[in-house]
Design a protein around this motif. Structure first.
Motif, PDB file in Angstrom:
ATOM      1  N   PHE A 259       1.438  -0.915   0.240  1.00 59.00           N
ATOM      2  CA  PHE A 259      -0.262  -0.354   0.337  1.00 59.00           C
ATOM      3  C   PHE A 259       0.740   1.167   0.412  1.00 59.00           C
ATOM      4  CE2 PHE A 259      -2.762   3.432   2.393  1.00 59.00           C
ATOM      5  CZ  PHE A 259      -2.995   3.376   1.188  1.00 59.00           C
ATOM      6  N   PHE A 260       2.073   1.195   0.991  1.00 59.03           N
ATOM      7  CA  PHE A 260       2.799   2.293   1.358  1.00 59.03           C
ATOM      8  C   PHE A 260       4.007   2.897  -0.577  1.00 59.03           C
ATOM      9  CE2 PHE A 260       1.872   2.782   5.450  1.00 59.03           C
ATOM     10  CZ  PHE A 260       1.194   3.199   6.212  1.00 59.03           C
ATOM     11  N   CYS A 261       3.886   1.988  -0.686  1.00 59.60           N
ATOM     12  CA  CYS A 261       4.614   2.090  -1.857  1.00 59.60           C
ATOM     13  C   CYS A 261       3.934   2.117  -3.135  1.00 59.60           C
ATOM     14  CB  CYS A 261       5.835  -0.118  -2.110  1.00 59.60           C
ATOM     15  SG  CYS A 261       7.000   0.218  -0.806  1.00 59.60           S
ATOM     16  N   HIS A 262       3.437   1.620  -3.412  1.00 57.72           N
ATOM     17  CA  HIS A 262       2.379   2.155  -4.657  1.00 57.72           C
ATOM     18  C   HIS A 262       1.582   3.165  -4.408  1.00 57.72           C
ATOM     19  CE1 HIS A 262       1.187  -1.949  -6.024  1.00 57.72           C
ATOM     20  NE2 HIS A 262       2.744  -2.169  -5.657  1.00 57.72           N
ATOM     21  N   VAL A 295      10.960   2.453  -6.188  1.00 57.40           N
ATOM     22  CA  VAL A 295       9.920   1.906  -4.925  1.00 57.40           C
ATOM     23  C   VAL A 295       8.908   0.788  -5.049  1.00 57.40           C
ATOM     24  CG1 VAL A 295       8.473   3.084  -2.466  1.00 57.40           C
ATOM     25  CG2 VAL A 295      10.888   4.089  -3.504  1.00 57.40           C
ATOM     26  N   PHE A 296       8.029   1.595  -6.215  1.00 58.75           N
ATOM     27  CA  PHE A 296       7.424   0.931  -6.768  1.00 58.75           C
ATOM     28  C   PHE A 296       7.677  -0.953  -6.686  1.00 58.75           C
ATOM     29  CE2 PHE A 296       4.871  -1.662  -9.738  1.00 58.75           C
ATOM     30  CZ  PHE A 296       3.454  -0.732  -9.416  1.00 58.75           C
ATOM     31  N   PHE A 297       8.430  -1.391  -7.584  1.00 55.93           N
ATOM     32  CA  PHE A 297       8.926  -2.648  -7.706  1.00 55.93           C
ATOM     33  C   PHE A 297       9.308  -2.986  -6.637  1.00 55.93           C
ATOM     34  CE2 PHE A 297       9.281  -1.229 -12.166  1.00 55.93           C
ATOM     35  CZ  PHE A 297       8.193  -2.343 -12.684  1.00 55.93           C
ATOM     36  N   ALA A 298      10.120  -2.260  -5.555  1.00 55.69           N
ATOM     37  CA  ALA A 298      10.957  -2.523  -3.890  1.00 55.69           C
ATOM     38  C   ALA A 298      10.016  -3.160  -3.689  1.00 55.69           C
ATOM     39  CB  ALA A 298      11.475  -1.497  -3.057  1.00 55.69           C
TER      40      ALA A 298
END
Length: 358
Positions: A259-262, A295-298
């Protein structure tokens, strides 16, 4: 006669120089005759920032790949022993495979940092469609896990069948991805190579907002609705129905990370798209949106590590593996010193007849 020079602003995250009649061979720094020293320093600082973030993500991706290999090995061993996997285990295995695919897809741009992958717009749009489809499938699987934990459907329920779940999940994710692909669309010549990004800011604010609503908000609103339905069903449990399931810790931790990354990536994309309409993005802003993509892929890489740690069967299997390694260490140390004799004291206590009678 002096040749005419044409400049074109590079997309975000790219450190390519403006196109000139005599471009630099390395294509890293602009010609000092056409760029100010401040501009050159800002470009170098942005490239260094992207490279540092890329190195950090590379270590995370390596750890995620190792975790995914262990999860797949554990599932294959469990499935081979039981001949049939339970529905939660199948959902967990499918979710892990999807997150592994996202980590692998991230290499399309990571391998070229601080530059960008160059390909045709049609190929880039196809890659973006596949990434959006895979990400949506992962979020919808989390919605199925929430349905299992919150509502606890009976064993003969239709959604417990893998074919029914796939027939409902895949077309939904495909439809949303097609809508996003239609809004994004290849806007340049289909045969001319250009820098490829998953979500270019040149696609406009409409595409960024559509992805925020369809690929992020819609799956999480569905999960919230499922959890609230479970709360209404289990009023007497005082809201602890989700905490009482063995996979609840895995679901909550993984869901929070994704949730937080997306959210971070989608908000950064909308912000960059709005700034693009007002004027050209600065080098730091392009570096920021590039880091947001990492960050999205992380989120997928951290999710694989959390599944390995928080899932009870995988955690027990991992603990057993570490225990086996620790038990092997004293044996290696013992074989390394064959001439050392350790005498263990032996105490024998015998009772006489008088002691027994007393």
């Amino acid at each position: 006669m002096a040749s005419e020079t044409t400049t074109q602003a590079p997309p975000y995250g790219s450190t390519a120089t403006p196109n000139t009649s005599r471009a630099s061979p390395t294509n890293v720094l602009p010609n000092t005759s056409t760029a100010s020293p401040t501009n050159v320093l800002d470009r170098i600082a942005a490239a260094d920032l992207i490279s540092t973030a890329n190195h950090v993500y590379a270590f995370l991706a390596a750890a995620a790949l190792m975790a995914s290999c262990f999860l797949i090995y554990h599932f294959v061993r469990t499935y081979g022993a039981q001949r049939r996997a339970a529905w939660p285990d199948r959902l967990l295995w499918a979710f892990s495979c999807i997150q592994l695919l996202l980590v692998l897809f991230s290499f399309y741009n990571v391998a070229h940092r601080p530059h960008s992958l160059r390909t045709t717009p049609l190929s880039c749009a196809t890659l973006a469609f596949v990434i959006n489809l895979t990400s949506l499938c992962g979020l919808l699987i989390l919605a199925l896990i929430a349905y299992l934990l919150a509502l606890d459907p009976p064993l003969d329920f239709l959604l417990r069948r893998p074919g029914v779940s796939a027939a409902l999940l895949v077309p939904t994710a495909t439809l949303i991805s097609l809508i996003l692909a239609g809004i994004r669309g290849p806007r340049d010549s289909l045969q001319r190579e250009t820098d490829c990004f998953m979500d270019p800011v040149q696609a406009g604010v409409s595409y960024a907002v559509a992805k925020l609503c369809l690929a992020f908000l819609a799956p999480y609103i569905l999960q919230i609705a499922i959890v609230l339905s479970g709360c209404a069903k289990e009023r007497n449990s005082k809201g602890r129905f989700l905490l009482g399931k063995k996979e609840s810790s895995m679901y909550l931790s993984v869901n929070a990370v994704l949730f937080f990354c997306h959210l971070f990536y989608n908000v950064a994309l909308v912000r960059a798209a709005r700034q693009q309409t007002r004027g050209e993005l600065s080098h730091r802003e392009r570096a920021f949106i590039s880091i947001a993509e990492l960050v999205f892929f992380a989120g997928s890489g951290v999710s694989l590590l959390l599944v390995l740690i928080t899932s009870k069967p995988s955690r027990e299997k991992l603990s057993g593996l570490f225990g086996l390694i620790v038990n092997c260490c004293p044996r290696v140390h013992k074989h390394a010193q064959p001439n050392r004799n350790i005498i263990t004291p032996h105490i024998e206590i015998t009772d006489t007849l008088q002691d027994i009678e007393s």
